[in-house]
Design an enzyme around this catalytic site. Sequence first.
Site, short mmCIF file in Angstrom:
data_model
loop_
_atom_site.label_atom_id
_atom_site.label_comp_id
_atom_site.label_asym_id
_atom_site.label_seq_id
_atom_site.Cartn_x
_atom_site.Cartn_y
_atom_site.Cartn_z
CD GLU A 1 -3.15 -0.92 2.49
OE1 GLU A 1 -2.54 -0.21 3.16
OE2 GLU A 1 -3.71 -1.21 2.09
CD GLU B 1 4.40 -21.34 11.55
OE1 GLU B 1 4.87 -21.23 13.03
OE2 GLU B 1 3.67 -20.50 11.35
#
Length: 311
Positions: A94, A125
């Site tokens: 963004e 992860e």
Amino acid sequence: MTSTSRDRDLRSQLETLTTEAFRPELADVDRLPTLEIARLMNAEDATVAAAVAEQVPAIAAAIDAVAARMARGGRLVHAGAGTAGRLGVLDASECPPTFNTDPARVVGLIAGGPDAMVTSVEGAEDSPELAEADLDALRLTADDTVVGISASGRTPYAIGAVTYARERGALTVGLSCNRGSALAAAAEHGIEVVVGPEFLTGSTRLKAGTAQKLVLNMISTITMIRLGKTYGNLMVDVRASNEKLRARSRRIVAQVTGADDDAVERALAATDGEVKHAILVLLAEVDGPTAARLLDESDGHLRAALAAAGS
């Protein structure tokens, strides 16, 4: 270590985390009317901002350090797994349309790569080596910042990213939602937003995810303010990539300058749609190239460019 002993060790770790704690008072929540469940969940969400507020001094210190590095040309890199990684990628994605940043200046890394944005990548992860490889591909410098994000504060990918970055002289921030986390301890700037047990046990996309989103919003937004990407609370570096943003650009120029629509259009046309440049053209009564030069000499800070033009 056998798989059984690893599982036992992991369960022992999870039992110490507030984000994994069981809420016995919610054990029958599935029997409640929908309206009551919604009210309970909303009440839980309302506590997140207060938890973030407790960490504002630590957040501000991290932001000042990030902004100083980025002012020297450094990058801001978010690194996390699962929800935390997705929030980092979201924040990074963004920045170009909001602040007209080069996409390479704010980067989001998620364990398992782009596919992990929509699907679970098995074991990603748990690999600090994967984090090292992802960061190695970016060729980190001492002017860069790596923000490791993990609700538990124990995710190997996030800890591995921060550890690797710190070894290479980069600034490091560890954002978690448990006190005394390994991630915060590994980073130069530890931010621990303790939101408490989740509405659904262990579902850290809820309060923990909301807290992480709020902190990432603060880090990127205030850093961009410090870098001159705004004028007051106006997004004067907005990239007009669609009709809505083109309309917003015209509105911002008009708000700052008080110019009429025709003058705003002429100024934007003379500056290839760059809002800061158009404002400078109108307020300082200079042409487009002069506006570009003044802003370049002021490191993109509109107030400084206006002062230079006035002097």
